[in-house]
Scaffold this motif. Structure first.
Motif, mmCIF file in Angstrom:
data_model
loop_
_atom_site.group_PDB
_atom_site.id
_atom_site.type_symbol
_atom_site.label_atom_id
_atom_site.label_comp_id
_atom_site.label_asym_id
_atom_site.label_seq_id
_atom_site.Cartn_x
_atom_site.Cartn_y
_atom_site.Cartn_z
ATOM 1 N N TYR A 27 50.385 25.110 76.229
ATOM 2 C CA TYR A 27 50.474 23.663 76.429
ATOM 3 C C TYR A 27 51.499 23.397 77.532
ATOM 4 C CZ TYR A 27 51.712 18.827 76.094
ATOM 5 O OH TYR A 27 51.966 17.528 76.424
ATOM 6 N N TYR A 96 51.497 29.416 68.727
ATOM 7 C CA TYR A 96 50.343 28.539 68.988
ATOM 8 C C TYR A 96 50.378 27.977 70.409
ATOM 9 C CZ TYR A 96 50.665 29.027 63.974
ATOM 10 O OH TYR A 96 50.813 29.555 62.715
ATOM 11 N N HIS A 99 51.676 24.535 71.055
ATOM 12 C CA HIS A 99 51.059 23.396 70.371
ATOM 13 C C HIS A 99 51.757 23.155 69.036
ATOM 14 C CE1 HIS A 99 47.857 24.481 73.220
ATOM 15 N NE2 HIS A 99 47.631 23.177 73.218
ATOM 16 N N CYS A 100 51.576 21.974 68.496
ATOM 17 C CA CYS A 100 52.186 21.570 67.230
ATOM 18 C C CYS A 100 51.692 22.453 66.085
ATOM 19 C CB CYS A 100 51.834 20.107 66.962
ATOM 20 S SG CYS A 100 52.318 19.502 65.340
ATOM 21 N N LYS A 109 44.483 21.214 68.255
ATOM 22 C CA LYS A 109 45.513 21.522 69.248
ATOM 23 C C LYS A 109 46.063 20.208 69.770
ATOM 24 C CE LYS A 109 44.324 25.987 71.331
ATOM 25 N NZ LYS A 109 43.916 26.643 72.585
ATOM 26 N N VAL A 110 47.308 19.925 69.420
ATOM 27 C CA VAL A 110 48.010 18.746 69.928
ATOM 28 C C VAL A 110 49.348 19.229 70.491
ATOM 29 C CG1 VAL A 110 46.863 17.120 68.375
ATOM 30 C CG2 VAL A 110 49.006 18.193 67.662
ATOM 31 N N PRO A 111 49.981 18.455 71.352
ATOM 32 C CA PRO A 111 51.214 18.906 71.996
ATOM 33 C C PRO A 111 52.326 19.230 71.001
ATOM 34 C CG PRO A 111 50.410 16.897 73.020
ATOM 35 C CD PRO A 111 49.587 17.114 71.790
ATOM 36 N N GLY A 112 53.153 20.176 71.381
ATOM 37 C CA GLY A 112 54.374 20.468 70.645
ATOM 38 C C GLY A 112 55.553 19.850 71.376
ATOM 39 N N ILE A 128 54.953 17.830 66.725
ATOM 40 C CA ILE A 128 54.695 16.760 67.689
ATOM 41 C C ILE A 128 55.601 15.531 67.533
ATOM 42 C CG2 ILE A 128 52.782 15.792 66.347
ATOM 43 C CD1 ILE A 128 51.396 15.187 69.063
ATOM 44 N N ALA A 159 43.765 24.306 76.158
ATOM 45 C CA ALA A 159 45.034 23.715 75.728
ATOM 46 C C ALA A 159 44.911 22.196 75.695
ATOM 47 C CB ALA A 159 46.141 24.117 76.691
ATOM 48 N N SER A 160 45.719 21.581 74.881
ATOM 49 C CA SER A 160 45.779 20.126 74.836
ATOM 50 C C SER A 160 46.218 19.597 76.198
ATOM 51 C CB SER A 160 46.775 19.672 73.768
ATOM 52 O OG SER A 160 46.937 18.278 73.810
#
Length: 174
Positions: A27, A96, A99-100, A109-112, A128, A159-160
């Motif tokens: 990410y 990951y 990712h979060c 897959k969402v941003p961390g 997140i 990736a997100s």
């Protein structure tokens, strides 16, 4: 034994049966750097707060001290930290692909967010939002089990590309 100790012991047990949780696309946010330009080695020298408390801020990296790994550029606050990273990048890179961790547990897959972190069994996990950290911490061992199970299907997906909500980098890279 208190709740924090029990949770970490259970999480460590769950992690001992997992494989590496990174290998797909990292990410990358608007900074253009992995982990928003924070020095991933710096997390491992910080005193970690108990479950339910915010973690201390990691150190921002310097855009002139970098290393490439997993198809992305990581920034570091010192050449010594960069050298530690290049000697064993899997030890320091977030799980990951940045990712979060709770998002992966829930199947996406969402941003961390690099300021919402926890180290478990020597591995860096990001989440997140502050609310999501609360959900993650309600059952860290169960969430790790879910995220480990889900990662195999999510890893090959792109990736997100989303922006981290309600967050902006604490300081621009030097």
């Amino acid at each position: 034994m208190n709740r924090f100790t029990l949770t970490l012991a259970a999480a460590a047990t769950a992690l001992s049966f997992t494989s590496a949780a990174f290998a797909g696309e990292q990410y990358i946010d608007e900074t253009g750097f992995a982990v928003s330009g924070y020095d991933v080695v710096s997390y491992f020298s910080l005193d970690q707060n108990p479950v339910g408390e915010a973690q201390p801020a990691p150190t921002q990296g310097n855009k002139s001290i970098t290393a490439d790994y997993n198809g992305s550029t990581f920034a570091f606050s010192s050449e010594a930290n960069r050298d530690l990273f290049t000697a064993d990048p899997a030890k320091y890179a977030p799980q990951y692909d940045g990712h979060c961790a709770y998002g992966v547990a829930k199947g996406g897959k969402v941003p961390g967010n690099p300021t919402l972190w926890r180290i478990l069994d020597g591995k860096l996990y990001l989440n997140i939002t502050k609310n999501v950290v609360g959900f993650w911490e309600e059952d860290i061992p169960g969430n790790l089990e879910l995220s480990t199970a889900n990662w195999g299907d999510l890893d090959p997906k792109p990736a997100s590309e989303a922006t981290i909500p309600q967050w902006s980098s604490a300081a621009p890279l030097e």
